[in-house]
Design a protein around this motif. Structure first.
Motif, PDB file in Angstrom:
ATOM      1  N   LEU A 263       1.201   8.821  -6.818  1.00 32.94           N
ATOM      2  CA  LEU A 263       1.145  10.165  -6.282  1.00 32.94           C
ATOM      3  C   LEU A 263       2.575  10.914  -6.914  1.00 32.94           C
ATOM      4  CD1 LEU A 263      -0.459  10.130  -2.846  1.00 32.94           C
ATOM      5  CD2 LEU A 263      -1.475  10.828  -4.928  1.00 32.94           C
TER       6      LEU A 263
ATOM      7  N   PHE B 165       0.723  -1.438   0.047  1.00 33.91           N
ATOM      8  CA  PHE B 165       0.036  -0.110  -0.014  1.00 33.91           C
ATOM      9  C   PHE B 165       0.814   1.246   0.034  1.00 33.91           C
ATOM     10  CE2 PHE B 165      -2.204   3.371   2.471  1.00 33.91           C
ATOM     11  CZ  PHE B 165      -3.362   3.724   1.565  1.00 33.91           C
TER      12      PHE B 165
ATOM     13  N   THR C 222       6.206  10.003  -1.407  1.00 35.65           N
ATOM     14  CA  THR C 222       5.535  10.843  -2.468  1.00 35.65           C
ATOM     15  C   THR C 222       6.553  12.054  -2.937  1.00 35.65           C
ATOM     16  OG1 THR C 222       3.468  10.392  -1.992  1.00 35.65           O
ATOM     17  CG2 THR C 222       3.754  12.108  -3.606  1.00 35.65           C
TER      18      THR C 222
ATOM     19  N   ILE D 160       3.670   8.074   3.510  1.00 36.67           N
ATOM     20  CA  ILE D 160       3.367   8.250   2.273  1.00 36.67           C
ATOM     21  C   ILE D 160       3.551   9.534   1.699  1.00 36.67           C
ATOM     22  CG2 ILE D 160       1.326   8.387   0.678  1.00 36.67           C
ATOM     23  CD1 ILE D 160       0.159   6.149   2.316  1.00 36.67           C
TER      24      ILE D 160
ATOM     25  N   THR E 231       0.974   3.591  -3.381  1.00 40.59           N
ATOM     26  CA  THR E 231       0.258   4.753  -3.224  1.00 40.59           C
ATOM     27  C   THR E 231       1.212   5.931  -3.365  1.00 40.59           C
ATOM     28  OG1 THR E 231      -1.293   3.813  -1.611  1.00 40.59           O
ATOM     29  CG2 THR E 231      -1.120   6.153  -1.596  1.00 40.59           C
ATOM     30  N   SER E 232       2.321   5.722  -2.864  1.00 44.64           N
ATOM     31  CA  SER E 232       3.489   6.761  -3.034  1.00 44.64           C
ATOM     32  C   SER E 232       4.066   6.955  -4.637  1.00 44.64           C
ATOM     33  CB  SER E 232       4.536   6.703  -2.142  1.00 44.64           C
ATOM     34  OG  SER E 232       4.395   6.244  -1.002  1.00 44.64           O
TER      35      SER E 232
END
Lengths: 215, 265
Positions: free
Chosen positions: A28, A20, A92, A88, A24-25
């Protein structure tokens, strides 16, 4: 061995958190990196300068320092964040710096004649980017972007220092409660390797598909 | 041929650093006319061609295409000026020496890109026109091939179809056969001749003398940033007034691939 078997559910949960964090990172960072690359090649000096400074800072400082600065430092400025969002955010910002350079390299590698062909038919700058330059730049940058994704997957282990219960932290706690450190870390390492093997295959498939027009 | 002016360039100057490539060039191209630009390398012919659709910004002078004038002495970056330049580019298509097809698109996609995304024509209509244009350059069966699968001559013919798809006032050709093997040149030259027969206005930079003789209404000879001579092809090739032109033509014929020049000089 029983003790380790009991740890399987928590290891799986750690793995899920790791995936995750990484995915996610990456997504983004991909978007942010694209914007930074655009700023970097723009003819507006201020945007360009900001992009250069951004990349210089986030690429030039240790990720661990960035992680701790965001997690421990922001509350000092009155911004409270839970461990996962703060991790995160850091991943990112960090991967956006690298990805923007990958994008920029890809964009610069597109032949000048492509810009001219699009320009000579009256295309605007933004449409030329979207229709002509990006598709070619993305193909050129895919190997570098794939490397970045894989590196990021491994970098997420640093989130363990700000109490995110991801794979590395799970392994650590399993190790310390069972005194089977070797097994715990070998298993954790193998899981990272497994995740990244899947990513490698994905990258290869993507490269082949995008290269089809050029064969 | 009508007397409408398609392109009018006035007082063009262009320098690259210390090198003055164009020194006050005026050129008028009428609708339906085929103008061939010749001259030794470094004479400024490609730069002149690229200035005509502002792919290269002249340092001074103005370009008028169908009554729309872009001046190159005032401020450069206004929105209105950029729009005007785009407008001129839509009306003046360009065919490049290196083809510059979009490698990620098929032949048909290359041809319909401008009509759909610049001229905003409906997709189905653009495809219909695109197929017709590919047929016109003899490439119907290559419709769905990517450029990597095409020969140089085929690529250049797709590029010509792509230029036609913009329905331009003028097509500018920048040495369209120079990157091609000799045996592939004929098919491209034939495609251009067909356009001439249909009354297409064209400005062509080329070294193909036999082709220029056949297709040009006017030959413009450039040397050291000036237009030295503008002449009908018959006079230009058989009875050149200027010694520079005579030595250029002799050089071209000595260099081999233009045996037809022997009779000319």
């Amino acid at each position: 061995m029983d003790l380790l078997a009991q740890s399987v559910p928590i290891l799986l949960k750690g793995m899920a958190i790791t995936i995750f964090l990484g995915v996610t990172s990456f997504v983004l960072g991909f978007g942010l990196g694209g914007l930074i690359a655009l700023a970097r090649i723009s003819r507006f000096t201020l945007l360009k300068a900001l992009a250069i400074v951004y990349v210089s800072v986030f690429r030039g400082t240790p990720l661990l320092i960035q992680i701790m600065l965001v997690y421990f430092g922001l509350p000092q400025l009155g911004i409270q964040m839970s461990p996962v969002p703060s991790a995160i955010l850091t991943f990112t910002l960090y991967s956006a710096a690298y990805l923007s350079e990958n994008f920029r390299g890809g964009i610069l590698a597109v032949e000048k004649g492509q810009w001219e062909a699009a320009g000579s038919m009256g295309m605007t700058y933004s449409r030329t980017l979207r229709r002509v330059v990006f598709p070619q730049a993305l193909r050129i940058a895919t190997p570098a972007i794939g490397n970045r994704f894989i590196a990021l997957m491994k970098d997420t282990s640093l989130a363990s220092v700000v109490t995110v219960v991801e794979l590395t932290r799970v392994a650590e706690s399993v190790g310390s409660s069972t005194f089977r450190y070797v097994e715990a870390f070998v298993v954790a390492g193998a899981v990272y390797w497994l995740i990244n093997s899947v990513l490698s295959v994905g990258q290869e498939v993507l490269e082949r598909r995008m290269g089809r027009a050029y064969a | 041929m009508t007397d409408d002016v398609a392109i009018h360039a006035q007082g063009l100057h262009k320098r690259f650093g210390d090198l003055e490539v164009l020194k006050s060039v005026d050129l008028t191209v009428r609708s339906g006319e085929v103008v061939v630009i010749m001259g030794p390398s470094g004479s400024g012919k490609t730069t002149l061609l690229r200035c005509l659709n502002l792919l290269e910004e002249p340092d001074a002078g103005s370009i008028t295409v169908r009554g729309r004038t872009v001046s190159c002495s005032g401020p450069r970056q206004s929105r209105g000026r950029r729009r005007l330049i785009r407008d001129i580019r839509v009306r003046t298509a360009m065919v490049f020496q290196q083809f510059n097809l979009f490698p990620h698109m098929t032949a048909l996609q290359n041809v319909i890109e401008g009509p759909i995304h610049v001229r905003r024509l409906p997709r189905s209509y653009a495809i219909e026109v695109g197929e017709r244009l590919l047929a016109r350059v003899g490439l119907t069966d290559k419709r769905d091939e990517h450029p990597a699968r095409l020969s140089g001559g085929q690529k250049q013919r797709v590029a010509i179809a792509r230029a036609l798809a913009m329905e331009p006032e003028v097509i500018l050709f920048d040495e369209p056969t120079s990157a091609l093997d000799p045996e592939l040149r004929a098919e491209v030259l034939q495609a251009i001749k067909n356009l001439a027969a249909h009354g297409m206005t064209m400005v062509i930079v080329t070294h193909e003398i036999a082709f220029a003789r056949e297709v040009a209404n006017r030959v413009v000879f450039m040397d050291k940033g000036y237009i030295l001579e503008e002449q009908s092809p018959s006079v230009f090739f058989s009875n050149p007034a200027n010694t520079r032109i005579r030595s250029f033509l002799r050089l071209m014929s000595d260099s081999g691939p233009h045996p037809e020049l022997e009779e000319a000089s």
